[in-house]
Design an enzyme around this catalytic site. Structure first.
Site, PDB file in Angstrom:
ATOM      1  N   ASP A   1     -32.064   4.615   7.610  1.00  0.00           N
ATOM      2  CA  ASP A   1     -30.621   4.414   7.460  1.00  0.00           C
ATOM      3  C   ASP A   1     -30.423   3.557   6.231  1.00  0.00           C
ATOM      4  O   ASP A   1     -31.292   2.763   5.877  1.00  0.00           O
ATOM      5  CB  ASP A   1     -30.030   3.671   8.669  1.00  0.00           C
ATOM      6  CG  ASP A   1     -30.263   2.174   8.567  1.00  0.00           C
ATOM      7  OD1 ASP A   1     -31.384   1.736   8.876  1.00  0.00           O
ATOM      8  OD2 ASP A   1     -29.352   1.444   8.136  1.00  0.00           O
TER       9      ASP A   1
ATOM     10  N   GLN B   1     -42.002  -6.941  13.153  1.00  0.00           N
ATOM     11  CA  GLN B   1     -41.736  -7.891  12.065  1.00  0.00           C
ATOM     12  C   GLN B   1     -43.074  -8.410  11.532  1.00  0.00           C
ATOM     13  O   GLN B   1     -44.123  -7.966  11.945  1.00  0.00           O
ATOM     14  CB  GLN B   1     -40.853  -9.040  12.584  1.00  0.00           C
ATOM     15  CG  GLN B   1     -39.425  -8.618  12.916  1.00  0.00           C
ATOM     16  CD  GLN B   1     -38.589  -8.295  11.677  1.00  0.00           C
ATOM     17  OE1 GLN B   1     -39.051  -8.434  10.545  1.00  0.00           O
ATOM     18  NE2 GLN B   1     -37.357  -7.858  11.894  1.00  0.00           N
TER      19      GLN B   1
ATOM     20  N   HIS C   1     -20.583  13.600  -1.590  1.00  0.00           N
ATOM     21  CA  HIS C   1     -21.666  14.206  -2.375  1.00  0.00           C
ATOM     22  C   HIS C   1     -22.992  13.486  -2.109  1.00  0.00           C
ATOM     23  O   HIS C   1     -24.018  14.133  -1.867  1.00  0.00           O
ATOM     24  CB  HIS C   1     -21.364  14.181  -3.875  1.00  0.00           C
ATOM     25  CG  HIS C   1     -22.577  14.541  -4.675  1.00  0.00           C
ATOM     26  ND1 HIS C   1     -23.000  15.845  -4.841  1.00  0.00           N
ATOM     27  CD2 HIS C   1     -23.530  13.756  -5.251  1.00  0.00           C
ATOM     28  CE1 HIS C   1     -24.144  15.851  -5.510  1.00  0.00           C
ATOM     29  NE2 HIS C   1     -24.483  14.601  -5.774  1.00  0.00           N
TER      30      HIS C   1
ATOM     31  N   SER D   1     -28.876  -4.212  16.327  1.00  0.00           N
ATOM     32  CA  SER D   1     -28.663  -5.262  17.332  1.00  0.00           C
ATOM     33  C   SER D   1     -27.828  -6.415  16.800  1.00  0.00           C
ATOM     34  O   SER D   1     -27.431  -7.292  17.548  1.00  0.00           O
ATOM     35  CB  SER D   1     -30.010  -5.809  17.761  1.00  0.00           C
ATOM     36  OG  SER D   1     -30.631  -6.430  16.639  1.00  0.00           O
ATOM     37  N   GLY D   2     -27.576  -6.419  15.507  1.00  0.00           N
ATOM     38  CA  GLY D   2     -26.855  -7.525  14.900  1.00  0.00           C
ATOM     39  C   GLY D   2     -27.782  -8.586  14.328  1.00  0.00           C
ATOM     40  O   GLY D   2     -27.327  -9.487  13.622  1.00  0.00           O
ATOM     41  N   GLY D   3     -29.074  -8.490  14.634  1.00  0.00           N
ATOM     42  CA  GLY D   3     -30.026  -9.500  14.148  1.00  0.00           C
ATOM     43  C   GLY D   3     -29.982  -9.661  12.635  1.00  0.00           C
ATOM     44  O   GLY D   3     -29.815 -10.762  12.116  1.00  0.00           O
ATOM     45  N   PHE D   4     -30.070  -8.544  11.934  1.00  0.00           N
ATOM     46  CA  PHE D   4     -30.086  -8.602  10.471  1.00  0.00           C
ATOM     47  C   PHE D   4     -28.804  -9.221   9.922  1.00  0.00           C
ATOM     48  O   PHE D   4     -28.839 -10.103   9.062  1.00  0.00           O
ATOM     49  CB  PHE D   4     -30.290  -7.195   9.895  1.00  0.00           C
ATOM     50  CG  PHE D   4     -30.267  -7.154   8.398  1.00  0.00           C
ATOM     51  CD1 PHE D   4     -31.380  -7.517   7.666  1.00  0.00           C
ATOM     52  CD2 PHE D   4     -29.117  -6.784   7.711  1.00  0.00           C
ATOM     53  CE1 PHE D   4     -31.365  -7.508   6.274  1.00  0.00           C
ATOM     54  CE2 PHE D   4     -29.087  -6.766   6.323  1.00  0.00           C
ATOM     55  CZ  PHE D   4     -30.213  -7.128   5.609  1.00  0.00           C
TER      56      PHE D   4
ATOM     57  N   CYS E   1     -25.220  22.089  -5.365  1.00  0.00           N
ATOM     58  CA  CYS E   1     -24.652  21.410  -4.202  1.00  0.00           C
ATOM     59  C   CYS E   1     -23.356  22.111  -3.795  1.00  0.00           C
ATOM     60  O   CYS E   1     -22.540  22.458  -4.647  1.00  0.00           O
ATOM     61  CB  CYS E   1     -24.380  19.954  -4.560  1.00  0.00           C
ATOM     62  SG  CYS E   1     -23.716  18.996  -3.189  1.00  0.00           S
TER      63      CYS E   1
ATOM     64  N   ASP F   1     -33.539  -9.147  16.958  1.00  0.00           N
ATOM     65  CA  ASP F   1     -34.709  -9.720  16.289  1.00  0.00           C
ATOM     66  C   ASP F   1     -34.314 -10.829  15.326  1.00  0.00           C
ATOM     67  O   ASP F   1     -33.150 -10.994  14.969  1.00  0.00           O
ATOM     68  CB  ASP F   1     -35.497  -8.633  15.546  1.00  0.00           C
ATOM     69  CG  ASP F   1     -34.656  -7.918  14.488  1.00  0.00           C
ATOM     70  OD1 ASP F   1     -33.412  -7.953  14.594  1.00  0.00           O
ATOM     71  OD2 ASP F   1     -35.239  -7.328  13.570  1.00  0.00           O
TER      72      ASP F   1
ATOM     73  N   GLY G   1     -37.365  -6.030   8.645  1.00  0.00           N
ATOM     74  CA  GLY G   1     -37.700  -7.114   7.725  1.00  0.00           C
ATOM     75  C   GLY G   1     -38.224  -6.652   6.381  1.00  0.00           C
ATOM     76  O   GLY G   1     -38.880  -7.408   5.662  1.00  0.00           O
TER      77      GLY G   1
HETATM   78 ZN   LIG Z   1     -22.130  17.713  -4.230  1.00  0.00          ZN
END
Ligand SMILES: [Zn+2]
Length: 380
Positions: free
Chosen positions: A269, A192, A337, A97-100, A307, A150, A219
């Site tokens: 995230d 929060q 990676h 939301s941009g709050g942070f 990997c 927030d 938070g």
């Molecule tokens: Zn890798």
């Protein structure tokens, strides 16, 4: 009758921890939870195009309201078809939301009950952001999941400050809910209350009563110790409804993701995989590899023999050379990676949940990463 655009199905509760396996349905597809969302701050996950991003195993990504509203502006994104079309990512997108960002990055920020006023870091212009405005911007961006606006405070902080911000966040969440109009966009609330169990409980209770599609825990990862964050999760996740997705915002290291999953979190995230990738730091099962170290100059091995990402077709010696020579391929490959590694850890976590061995999986990962068991009790 058409199915509702959003739904969360809880498939399995793990036996040894509070970890859960689920499916979250959105207008742009169904995602397996727990899941990790790479961060596309400015309409791109830095250095990684949408095709490569999909190859890492990412199912859902995050876009930043603060950055996109300042540049190019949400009306421009809308005119170019919305955020999915703009960045050619056809999977689900969540926008914050941009709050942070406003409360942590903005210059000359002032706020009152109406909202926040600050100076754009790009051209110095005066910008106002309110709950209603944050919802309108996210509706223009056209994300699948929008977040309430927030009030975020740094930790540690005085209890009055944390309580005041938490209660304002609840009032703002209510205003966001009233403002939200798009049927194809879900709104998540943000719990929060810092590290205070009573404040978190009050926040959760009042937000749950407002009935949101999902609940975020905000938070955290704002200056506290990992053990304090885990303790806050210990008392916060049980306050949230079982049948809604839970999202721990902006966290974190691979170990933090697993500790969060063990406490019942479904979505994460963080910029770490790409930020560290740009700085020549690669994540592996045996801990981080700092590619700038001289020891890798003649290393013929890939970052991780298990990997199959683009970076791991090359030797550590070659990747190190790219960074030493300041070639842009270096940051791109190591970002790919790291994103691939995060997705693999999440896929392994989902398997471990299904097989009821998440506790053992967590212990095994901690050992590989050289991390001692986290104490649930803050040690200061
Ligand atoms: Zn890798």
């Amino acid at each position: 009758m058409t199915a509702p655009a959003f739904g969360f199905e809880l498939l399995h509760r793990e036996a040894s921890t509070r970890a859960r396996l689920g499916k979250f349905r959105t207008p742009h597809g169904v995602i397996d939870t727990p899941t990790f969302m790479p961060v596309g701050t400015q309409g791109t996950v830095k250095g990684v195009d949408a095709g490569r991003l999909r190859e890492t195993g990412a199912q859902m990504i995050l876009g930043n309201t603060y950055h996109l509203s300042l540049r190019p502006g949400e009306k421009t994104v809308a005119a170019l078809g919305g955020l999915h079309e703009f960045m050619k990512w056809d999977g689900p997108i969540l926008t914050d939301s941009g709050g942070f960002q406003v409360f942590s990055l903005a210059e000359r920020m002032t706020f009152d009950e109406t909202g926040v006023c600050f100076k754009s870091h790009i051209d110095g212009s005066k910008i106002e952001l309110s709950p209603e405005r944050a919802v309108a911007i996210q509706e223009d961006l056209g994300s699948d999941v929008a977040m309430v606006f927030d009030h975020v405070v740094a930790l540690p902080n005085e209890r009055d400050v944390v309580a005041d911000a938490m209660r304002r966040s609840v009032r703002w969440a209510e205003r966001c809910k009233v403002a939200a109009k798009r049927a194809d966009q879900a709104l998540f609330a943000i719990v929060q209350g810092g590290l205070d169990a009573e404040l978190r409980a009050e926040s959760a209770e009042r937000l749950v009563a407002l009935d949101f599609v999902g609940y975020a825990i905000g938070g955290l990862s704002v200056g506290e110790l990992p053990s304090e964050m885990y303790a806050a999760l210990d008392f916060t996740t049980p306050l949230l409804p079982e049948d809604r997705p839970r999202y721990l915002m902006g966290v974190g290291r691979p170990i933090d993701l697993l500790e969060g999953i063990a406490r019942g979190v479904d979505l994460f995230d963080c910029v770490m995989p790409t930020r560290n990738g740009r700085n020549a730091l690669a994540f592996t099962d045996s801990g981080s590899v700092r590619l700038r170290n001289q020891q890798y100059a003649l290393d013929r091995e890939p970052l991780d023999p298990n990997c199959c990402c683009l970076a791991c077709r090359h030797s550590r010696g070659y990747l190190r050379h790219l960074f030493q020579a300041k070639e842009m391929l270096g940051p791109m490959l190591v970002s790919i990676h790291n994103l691939t590694y995060y997705q693999r850890v999440m896929a392994e976590a989902r398997r471990a949940i299904l097989q009821n061995r998440f506790q053992d999986f967590l212990i095994e990962k901690r050992r590989g990463w050289g991390i001692r068991e986290a104490s649930a009790t803050p040690d200061r």
